[in-house]
Write an enzyme that holds these catalytic residues in place. Structure first.
Site, mmCIF file in Angstrom:
data_model
loop_
_atom_site.group_PDB
_atom_site.id
_atom_site.type_symbol
_atom_site.label_atom_id
_atom_site.label_comp_id
_atom_site.label_asym_id
_atom_site.label_seq_id
_atom_site.Cartn_x
_atom_site.Cartn_y
_atom_site.Cartn_z
ATOM 1 N N LYS A 1 0.839 -1.198 0.000
ATOM 2 C CA LYS A 1 0.000 0.000 0.000
ATOM 3 C C LYS A 1 0.876 1.251 0.000
ATOM 4 O O LYS A 1 1.940 1.279 0.639
ATOM 5 C CB LYS A 1 -0.912 -0.042 1.228
ATOM 6 N N SER B 1 -9.776 1.399 3.016
ATOM 7 C CA SER B 1 -8.969 2.248 2.153
ATOM 8 C C SER B 1 -7.902 1.485 1.371
ATOM 9 O O SER B 1 -7.231 2.052 0.516
ATOM 10 C CB SER B 1 -8.282 3.320 3.018
ATOM 11 N N SER C 1 -10.120 -1.383 7.011
ATOM 12 C CA SER C 1 -9.550 -1.063 5.701
ATOM 13 C C SER C 1 -8.791 -2.187 5.011
ATOM 14 O O SER C 1 -8.390 -2.051 3.855
ATOM 15 C CB SER C 1 -8.639 0.165 5.817
#
Length: 211
Positions: free
Chosen positions: A50, A125, A149
């Site tokens: 990420k 996210s 997330s």
């Protein structure tokens, strides 16, 4: 392994409509193959991280224009453990800006699409990491989970997702949303790969007082 990384590069190109990748690292991953030890736990595995996890000398944007042009000056502990285990990091993944979102629509790079149906969101996210696994670009990926997330996009994209117990994985090098809740988590295409990546990144870190 070189062919597998090349396949990841091709899939990144073909899957550009999914908008799940922010930084393509396949070229550097290919150049590092000759230095890898074949007995590493993650040797032969392609991995994405990420874009709120630091990897030295690569962009870390947190999907925000605020960090445009920023290159990391150090590597997150969880990411370094992947490198030490001979995993091949081939990409950084799109996310909600500064991990604040649950649909992965709020990014300076634009929204991420669900690979099963592009009219749907992938969850957030960490949607970019979930999509990178679900679309076959990588075997596994790192995300971060504050209030769902990792777990939510894993569910939306039908991949394995794990949010570890707080403190089990070092947060050193993670750009935090809420430090008292954040945890680095795992996405993978199988239970076995989930376990392997989790075991590699787990453990105490002197750089993280909460680990």
């Amino acid at each position: 392994l070189t062919e597998k990384i090349k396949s990841s590069r091709d899939k990144i190109s073909r899957g550009s409509n999914l908008n799940c990748i922010t930084v393509d690292l396949t070229e550097s991953a290919s150049s590092n193959v000759s230095s890898l030890n074949t007995d590493g736990i993650l040797f032969g595995k392609t991995i994405a991280i990420k874009d709120n996890l630091n990897l030295i000398n690569t962009p870390t944007t947190c999907a925000s224009k605020i960090l445009d042009g920023h290159d990391s000056i150090y590597t997150a502990t969880a990411v370094q453990k992947i490198i030490d285990a001979q995993g091949s990091i081939v990409a950084k993944t799109n996310m909600d800006e500064f991990a604040m979102g649950s649909s992965n629509e709020h990014s300076v790079f634009g929204g991420v699409k669900n690979p099963h149906n592009v009219d749907y969101v992938p969850g957030g996210s960490s949607g970019g990491s979930a999509v990178a696994v679900a679309s076959g670009i990588v075997d596994m990926a790192l995300g971060s989970d504050t209030g769902g997330s990792v777990r939510q996009p894993a569910s939306f994209c039908s991949v394995y997702g794990l949010k570890p117990t707080y403190g089990r994985v070092s947060r050193y090098g993670l750009t935090a949303f809420a430090s008292s809740f954040d945890q680095v988590g795992v996405f993978a295409n199988s239970v076995e790969n989930t376990v392997s990546l989790f075991e590699v990144i787990s453990g105490h870190d002197k750089n993280d007082s909460t680990s």
